[in-house]
Design an enzyme around this catalytic site. Sequence first.
Site, PDB file in Angstrom:
ATOM      1  N   SER A  35       0.790  -1.241  -0.026  1.00 24.01           N
ATOM      2  CA  SER A  35      -0.014  -0.006  -0.035  1.00 24.01           C
ATOM      3  C   SER A  35       1.032   1.273  -0.005  1.00 24.01           C
ATOM      4  CB  SER A  35      -0.711  -0.003   1.070  1.00 24.01           C
ATOM      5  OG  SER A  35      -1.572   1.298   1.461  1.00 24.01           O
ATOM      6  N   GLU A  43       0.450   3.519   1.801  1.00 27.35           N
ATOM      7  CA  GLU A  43       0.374   4.200   3.315  1.00 27.35           C
ATOM      8  C   GLU A  43       1.837   3.795   3.802  1.00 27.35           C
ATOM      9  OE1 GLU A  43      -1.953   5.877   5.019  1.00 27.35           O
ATOM     10  OE2 GLU A  43      -3.138   6.163   3.323  1.00 27.35           O
ATOM     11  N   TYR A  66      -2.072   0.988  10.130  1.00 30.54           N
ATOM     12  CA  TYR A  66      -2.315   0.241   8.770  1.00 30.54           C
ATOM     13  C   TYR A  66      -1.176   0.312   8.026  1.00 30.54           C
ATOM     14  CZ  TYR A  66      -3.996  -0.554   4.153  1.00 30.54           C
ATOM     15  OH  TYR A  66      -4.231  -1.148   2.938  1.00 30.54           O
TER      16      TYR A  66
END
Length: 326
Positions: free
Chosen positions: A124, A126, A148
Amino acid sequence: MATALITGITGQDGSYLAERLVAEGVDVHGLVRDEPERVLLSDRAGVTPHLGDLSDTGRVAQIVQEVRPDEIYNLGGISSVGFSWDEPVLTGLVSGLGAVGVFEAARRLQDETGQQVRVVQASSAEIFGTPDRTPQDEQTAIRPVSPYGAAKAYAHTSAAVYRSRGVHVATCVLYNHESPRRPETFVTRKITAAAARIARDGGGVLAMGNLEPRRDWGWAPDYVDAMVRAVRHPEADDFVVATGVTHSVGDFVRAAFARAGIDDWQAHVELDPRFVRPADAAVQVGDAGKAQRVLGWSTSVAFDELVGRMVDHDLELLTAHPDSSR
């Protein structure tokens, strides 16, 4: 016939991936968390469900031994950045340690049988948190700002560790990608569902947090295509998967309301501090040049059309269920 195992098969990406692989003639198996998901998946032609959870690495290893997959797509895990703030430990167990459990199960099967097991990890954007460069590519520093992102970063770096041990583990650093199959727990689907509802009712309010964060949004089936290309490429590697174009959350709202036939979208949006995250990466935009050069990957749906397809879907749902209050 090739055999594939998909974790997260009941999610947005997993459903598109399963359909694609079944159409190719692949023997598809899916990891599901509970009996309702197993029953749901049993109705899909060409897909065999297996009960288990990524946090139970022993069970995952057992399933890998039973299925003996040629390809493993690890798409499962906690899918919400916001939820990860409420459940940081669970997020780490499922999205971090759970991914490593998949890599280890693949390694053991490969070592015991001599059969190559190819794995792709759904990473991701992120993991980059507050990026040290814009746009971000495979060399961008990993420094997450959410539970996350931290869990995904652990899984992402562990993939390289397993590559050094002879396991074909590719990663796709996926930027935001959407479709009508997103649940309304995601802000994008929350927006499109609200736009459709307000258009139908002639009024209403959409409560939002911060409209300023910018994201690189793409079409989910395109990103599934990138993962298939990555897992089947002769050499496992890391690939950023993105459009290279950013839009703000406010842009997404504007496009959704415009597709629903509402011009004065600001009149229907109110800011609510309950929906503001403790920390939010302000700008995320990816450079997918490597995926384009090495994998021959490209995007096929532009931003406004992506949003439009989601709004059209929600309008169709309301037409099919006129008494719905959703």
